[in-house]
Design an enzyme around this catalytic site. Structure first.
Site, PDB file in Angstrom:
ATOM      1  N   THR A  73       0.671  -1.251   0.001  1.00 43.49           N
ATOM      2  CA  THR A  73      -0.073  -0.052  -0.170  1.00 43.49           C
ATOM      3  C   THR A  73       0.741   1.120   0.022  1.00 43.49           C
ATOM      4  OG1 THR A  73      -0.189  -0.177   2.380  1.00 43.49           O
ATOM      5  CG2 THR A  73      -2.009  -1.049   1.068  1.00 43.49           C
ATOM      6  N   THR A 118      -9.034   2.134  -4.212  1.00 44.35           N
ATOM      7  CA  THR A 118      -8.563   3.683  -3.726  1.00 44.35           C
ATOM      8  C   THR A 118      -8.929   4.823  -4.735  1.00 44.35           C
ATOM      9  OG1 THR A 118      -6.341   4.840  -3.361  1.00 44.35           O
ATOM     10  CG2 THR A 118      -6.150   2.770  -4.791  1.00 44.35           C
ATOM     11  N   ASP A 119      -8.956   5.812  -4.258  1.00 40.78           N
ATOM     12  CA  ASP A 119      -9.141   7.309  -5.058  1.00 40.78           C
ATOM     13  C   ASP A 119      -7.892   7.360  -6.118  1.00 40.78           C
ATOM     14  OD1 ASP A 119      -7.133   8.214  -3.315  1.00 40.78           O
ATOM     15  OD2 ASP A 119      -8.299   9.795  -2.613  1.00 40.78           O
ATOM     16  N   GLU A 120      -6.869   6.601  -5.617  1.00 36.01           N
ATOM     17  CA  GLU A 120      -5.499   6.848  -6.662  1.00 36.01           C
ATOM     18  C   GLU A 120      -5.873   6.405  -8.229  1.00 36.01           C
ATOM     19  OE1 GLU A 120      -1.669   6.499  -5.101  1.00 36.01           O
ATOM     20  OE2 GLU A 120      -2.196   7.208  -3.093  1.00 36.01           O
ATOM     21  N   TYR A 133       1.747   1.650  -7.648  1.00 37.76           N
ATOM     22  CA  TYR A 133       0.790   1.145  -6.919  1.00 37.76           C
ATOM     23  C   TYR A 133      -0.377   1.282  -7.401  1.00 37.76           C
ATOM     24  CZ  TYR A 133      -2.608   1.898  -3.118  1.00 37.76           C
ATOM     25  OH  TYR A 133      -3.728   1.941  -2.364  1.00 37.76           O
ATOM     26  N   LYS A 160      -3.301  -1.468  -8.667  1.00 39.51           N
ATOM     27  CA  LYS A 160      -4.507  -1.329  -7.867  1.00 39.51           C
ATOM     28  C   LYS A 160      -5.580  -1.055  -9.020  1.00 39.51           C
ATOM     29  CE  LYS A 160      -5.770  -1.420  -4.282  1.00 39.51           C
ATOM     30  NZ  LYS A 160      -6.390  -2.435  -3.268  1.00 39.51           N
ATOM     31  N   TYR A 209       7.303  16.405   1.472  1.00 40.75           N
ATOM     32  CA  TYR A 209       7.691  16.230  -0.068  1.00 40.75           C
ATOM     33  C   TYR A 209       7.441  17.663  -0.828  1.00 40.75           C
ATOM     34  CZ  TYR A 209       8.006  11.487   0.818  1.00 40.75           C
ATOM     35  OH  TYR A 209       8.378   9.951   1.082  1.00 40.75           O
TER      36      TYR A 209
HETATM   37  P1  NAD Z   1      -1.794  -1.957   5.266  1.00 45.72           P
HETATM   38  O1  NAD Z   1      -0.360  -1.852   4.272  1.00 45.72           O
HETATM   39  O2  NAD Z   1      -1.692  -1.402   6.591  1.00 45.72           O
HETATM   40  O3  NAD Z   1      -2.137  -3.479   5.282  1.00 45.72           O
HETATM   41  C1  NAD Z   1      -2.092  -4.532   4.038  1.00 45.72           C
HETATM   42  C2  NAD Z   1      -2.337  -5.656   4.479  1.00 45.72           C
HETATM   43  O4  NAD Z   1      -2.373  -6.646   3.368  1.00 45.72           O
HETATM   44  C3  NAD Z   1      -1.171  -5.985   5.619  1.00 45.72           C
HETATM   45  O5  NAD Z   1      -1.872  -6.963   6.686  1.00 45.72           O
HETATM   46  C4  NAD Z   1      -0.294  -7.129   4.691  1.00 45.72           C
HETATM   47  O6  NAD Z   1       0.254  -8.289   5.659  1.00 45.72           O
HETATM   48  C5  NAD Z   1      -1.581  -7.687   3.973  1.00 45.72           C
HETATM   49  N1  NAD Z   1      -1.001  -8.435   2.773  1.00 45.72           N
HETATM   50  C6  NAD Z   1      -0.073  -7.854   1.490  1.00 45.72           C
HETATM   51  N2  NAD Z   1       0.075  -8.632   0.700  1.00 45.72           N
HETATM   52  C7  NAD Z   1      -0.814  -9.777   0.791  1.00 45.72           C
HETATM   53  C8  NAD Z   1      -0.958 -11.123   0.167  1.00 45.72           C
HETATM   54  N3  NAD Z   1      -0.313 -11.204  -1.094  1.00 45.72           N
HETATM   55  N4  NAD Z   1      -1.690 -11.673   0.868  1.00 45.72           N
HETATM   56  C9  NAD Z   1      -2.238 -11.722   2.002  1.00 45.72           C
HETATM   57  N5  NAD Z   1      -2.243 -10.544   2.721  1.00 45.72           N
HETATM   58  C10 NAD Z   1      -1.324  -9.723   2.023  1.00 45.72           C
HETATM   59  O7  NAD Z   1      -2.584  -1.267   4.047  1.00 45.72           O
HETATM   60  P2  NAD Z   1      -3.927  -0.487   4.474  1.00 45.72           P
HETATM   61  O8  NAD Z   1      -3.672   0.883   4.564  1.00 45.72           O
HETATM   62  O9  NAD Z   1      -4.749  -1.112   5.622  1.00 45.72           O
HETATM   63  O10 NAD Z   1      -4.716  -0.768   3.016  1.00 45.72           O
HETATM   64  C11 NAD Z   1      -5.909  -1.849   3.039  1.00 45.72           C
HETATM   65  C12 NAD Z   1      -6.489  -1.693   1.609  1.00 45.72           C
HETATM   66  O11 NAD Z   1      -7.226  -0.474   1.471  1.00 45.72           O
HETATM   67  C13 NAD Z   1      -5.557  -1.688   0.507  1.00 45.72           C
HETATM   68  O12 NAD Z   1      -6.011  -2.523  -0.537  1.00 45.72           O
HETATM   69  C14 NAD Z   1      -5.191  -0.450  -0.204  1.00 45.72           C
HETATM   70  O13 NAD Z   1      -5.141  -0.225  -1.532  1.00 45.72           O
HETATM   71  C15 NAD Z   1      -6.817   0.228   0.176  1.00 45.72           C
HETATM   72  N6  NAD Z   1      -6.899   1.810   0.685  1.00 45.72           N
HETATM   73  C16 NAD Z   1      -5.934   2.398   1.565  1.00 45.72           C
HETATM   74  C17 NAD Z   1      -5.996   3.747   1.500  1.00 45.72           C
HETATM   75  C18 NAD Z   1      -5.074   4.210   2.830  1.00 45.72           C
HETATM   76  O14 NAD Z   1      -5.198   5.521   2.962  1.00 45.72           O
HETATM   77  N7  NAD Z   1      -4.218   3.498   3.758  1.00 45.72           N
HETATM   78  C19 NAD Z   1      -6.893   4.385   1.225  1.00 45.72           C
HETATM   79  C20 NAD Z   1      -7.876   3.622   0.195  1.00 45.72           C
HETATM   80  C21 NAD Z   1      -7.748   2.301  -0.063  1.00 45.72           C
HETATM   81  O1  DAU Z   2      -5.405   8.134  -1.493  1.00 51.26           O
HETATM   82  C1  DAU Z   2      -5.678   6.899  -0.873  1.00 51.26           C
HETATM   83  C2  DAU Z   2      -4.226   6.330  -0.922  1.00 51.26           C
HETATM   84  O2  DAU Z   2      -3.522   7.349   0.306  1.00 51.26           O
HETATM   85  C3  DAU Z   2      -4.105   4.818  -0.429  1.00 51.26           C
HETATM   86  O3  DAU Z   2      -4.424   4.432  -1.844  1.00 51.26           O
HETATM   87  C4  DAU Z   2      -2.393   4.353  -0.295  1.00 51.26           C
HETATM   88  O4  DAU Z   2      -2.348   3.206   0.189  1.00 51.26           O
HETATM   89  C5  DAU Z   2      -1.911   5.277   0.907  1.00 51.26           C
HETATM   90  O5  DAU Z   2      -0.893   5.039   1.263  1.00 51.26           O
HETATM   91  C6  DAU Z   2      -2.267   6.809   0.604  1.00 51.26           C
HETATM   92  O6  DAU Z   2      -1.451   7.156  -0.324  1.00 51.26           O
HETATM   93  P1  DAU Z   2      -0.595   8.516  -0.481  1.00 51.26           P
HETATM   94  O7  DAU Z   2       0.407   8.592  -1.257  1.00 51.26           O
HETATM   95  O8  DAU Z   2      -1.527   9.672  -0.512  1.00 51.26           O
HETATM   96  O9  DAU Z   2      -0.293   8.559   1.175  1.00 51.26           O
HETATM   97  P2  DAU Z   2       1.195   8.937   1.852  1.00 51.26           P
HETATM   98  O10 DAU Z   2       1.007   8.834   3.296  1.00 51.26           O
HETATM   99  O11 DAU Z   2       2.327   8.105   1.568  1.00 51.26           O
HETATM  100  O12 DAU Z   2       1.406  10.374   1.459  1.00 51.26           O
HETATM  101  C7  DAU Z   2       0.477  11.439   1.808  1.00 51.26           C
HETATM  102  C8  DAU Z   2       0.952  12.661   1.303  1.00 51.26           C
HETATM  103  O13 DAU Z   2       1.939  13.227   1.930  1.00 51.26           O
HETATM  104  C9  DAU Z   2       1.458  12.827  -0.116  1.00 51.26           C
HETATM  105  O14 DAU Z   2       0.933  13.998  -1.022  1.00 51.26           O
HETATM  106  C10 DAU Z   2       2.849  12.651   0.035  1.00 51.26           C
HETATM  107  C11 DAU Z   2       3.277  13.308   1.274  1.00 51.26           C
HETATM  108  N1  DAU Z   2       4.260  12.807   2.158  1.00 51.26           N
HETATM  109  C12 DAU Z   2       4.273  11.629   2.540  1.00 51.26           C
HETATM  110  C13 DAU Z   2       5.309  10.997   3.452  1.00 51.26           C
HETATM  111  C14 DAU Z   2       5.566   9.502   3.653  1.00 51.26           C
HETATM  112  C15 DAU Z   2       5.135  13.748   2.580  1.00 51.26           C
HETATM  113  O15 DAU Z   2       5.337  14.835   2.223  1.00 51.26           O
HETATM  114  N2  DAU Z   2       6.220  13.413   3.242  1.00 51.26           N
HETATM  115  C16 DAU Z   2       6.489  11.923   3.544  1.00 51.26           C
HETATM  116  O16 DAU Z   2       7.351  11.572   4.499  1.00 51.26           O
END
Ligand code: NAD
Ligand code: DAU
Length: 338
Positions: free
Chosen positions: A82, A127-129, A151, A155, A208
């Site tokens: 992720t 994801t919105d991405e 990523y 997705k 960043y």
């Molecule tokens: P995370 O990285 O915290 O957790 C991911 C989990 O998936 C972990 O427990 C990892 O061990 C497991 N995993 C990875 N590869 C695997 C595999 N091959 N088989 C089984 N398990 C596996 O991620 P998160 O932030 O909780 O995101 C969960 C989901 O939500 C993802 O699909 C991500 O794309 C989506 N999502 C995340 C965000 C965000 O902001 N974090 C936003 C929108 C959508």
């Molecule tokens: O939008 C949904 C997505 O949000 C999920 O699908 C992804 O799994 C999740 O990781 C997240 O992606 P982002 O790239 O938006 O999240 P991140 O926390 O990595 O970064 C958020 C913003 O902050 C982005 O504009 C990059 C910036 N950033 C991030 C880090 C880690 C910094 O400026 N400095 C940093 O050290």
């Protein structure tokens, strides 16, 4: 209901599992590979619940998947790599988990449907991405898909595969696309927990580029409840966006964290920007709102609670911050953590 939650040991999956056990009285089987981001500690308060079972395994392993399907009515797939920065450095695992893993889960559901034994429903957590960046306005579910990073590209591939299984085999699958989640149990590579822990330790806060990138923040419990609405009331084949109530430029997020932790503003350090960095994400969530969902947590309140959670739970993050995460941090930021 009995749910198979893939990736349930991660941040959003474990928050979702807790909600389904506690608020909905569901049975939950978690299948998780336990990558660096998946942690059994995330089950600490429900590991002993009679309705909960954990199985260690990967979604791209057909035998592991077959072994956990018994009695399950729905697969909810959170399992993913992720972190965008890791996908830029090493895209390999992203392709395997998102393409092959999603395929194996869909095949398992299709095979079961083919036997006539029962029909498994399927929810893909997305994801919105997948829509890419937007300067003004918000993306709807019919906006074109323009992912920018390995990523988001993988997705997007997973989403398209899910739609292919709906159109070709009639698999009752839905997709729920969330905006940026925050809250407890988030691995500290992501912006909010990274900045909170660095601020608490007096480490520099690496922003960043100019820090004017905008993200739409949703609390993980709000996203979990949106996924719940989609799995209960969503129409097969449909996509539902779930965005948070507030958007905020990164630099303001960091400034609010500085205020909440009492850290010094001089810790902010503008560093080299992420390649291909999306400037702004924004989702229209009208469709899931029409199913009865509303976000409950405003960003100001949720951020304050999240800072308090990290401050009060060093047992959760200390092993991470003193483990492999240090080496990752050095590779990514070119400096050592305090
Ligand atoms: P995370 O990285 O915290 O957790 C991911 C989990 O998936 C972990 O427990 C990892 O061990 C497991 N995993 C990875 N590869 C695997 C595999 N091959 N088989 C089984 N398990 C596996 O991620 P998160 O932030 O909780 O995101 C969960 C989901 O939500 C993802 O699909 C991500 O794309 C989506 N999502 C995340 C965000 C965000 O902001 N974090 C936003 C929108 C959508
Ligand atoms: O939008 C949904 C997505 O949000 C999920 O699908 C992804 O799994 C999740 O990781 C997240 O992606 P982002 O790239 O938006 O999240 P991140 O926390 O990595 O970064 C958020 C913003 O902050 C982005 O504009 C990059 C910036 N950033 C991030 C880090 C880690 C910094 O400026 N400095 C940093 O050290």
């Amino acid at each position: 209901m009995k749910l198979l939650v893939c990736g349930g040991a991660g941040f959003i999956g474990s928050n979702f599992t807790r909600l389904r056990l506690r608020e909905n009285g569901d049975e939950v089987v978690v299948l998780d590979k336990l990558t660096y981001a998946g942690r059994e500690e995330n089950f600490h308060d429900f590991a002993g619940d009679p309705g909960f079972r954990f199985v260690h395994g990967a979604i791209e392993d057909p035998q592991a998947v077959a072994s956990v399907l018994e009695g399950c009515e729905i697969i909810v797939n959170f399992a993913a790599e992720t972190h965008v920065d890791r996908s830029i450095a090493e895209p390999d695992a992203f392709v395997k988990t998102h393409a092959l893993g999603t395929y194996v889960l869909l095949e398992a559901a299709r095979t079961l449907k083919g036997t006539g034994e029962r029909e498994l429903r399927y929810v893909q957590v997305s994801t919105d991405e997948v829509y890419g960046s937007i300067e003004d306005g918000s993306f709807s579910e019919s906006s074109p898909l323009r992912p920018s990073s390995p990523y988001s590209a993988t997705k997007t591939g997973a989403d398209l595969l899910v739609q292919g299984y709906f159109h070709t085999y009639g698999l009752p699958a839905v997709i729920c696309r969330g905006s940026n989640n925050y809250g407890p149990y988030q691995y500290p590579e992501k912006l909010i927990p990274l900045m909170i822990l660095n601020a608490l330790h007096g480490d520099p806060l690496p922003v960043y580029g100019d820090g004017m990138q905008v993200r739409n923040w949703i609390h993980a419990t709000d996203f979990g409840r949106a996924i719940g609405h989609v799995l209960e009331h969503g129409a097969p084949g449909e996509v539902y966006n779930a965005g948070g109530p507030d958007e905020c430029p990164n630099i303001e997020v960091v400034q609010r964290i500085i205020e909440l932790t009492g850290a010094d503003e001089s810790l902010i350090e503008h560093v080299t920007d992420r390649p291909g960095h999306d400037r702004r994400y924004s989702l229209s969530s009208e469709k899931v709102r029409a199913l009865g969902w509303e976000p409950r947590v405003r960003f100001a309140e949720g951020l304050e609670q999240t800072v308090a959670w990290y401050r009060d739970n060093p047992w959760w993050w200390e092993p991470i911050r003193s483990g492999d995460y240090r080496a990752y941090y050095e590779r990514q930021y070119g400096r050592t953590l305090a």
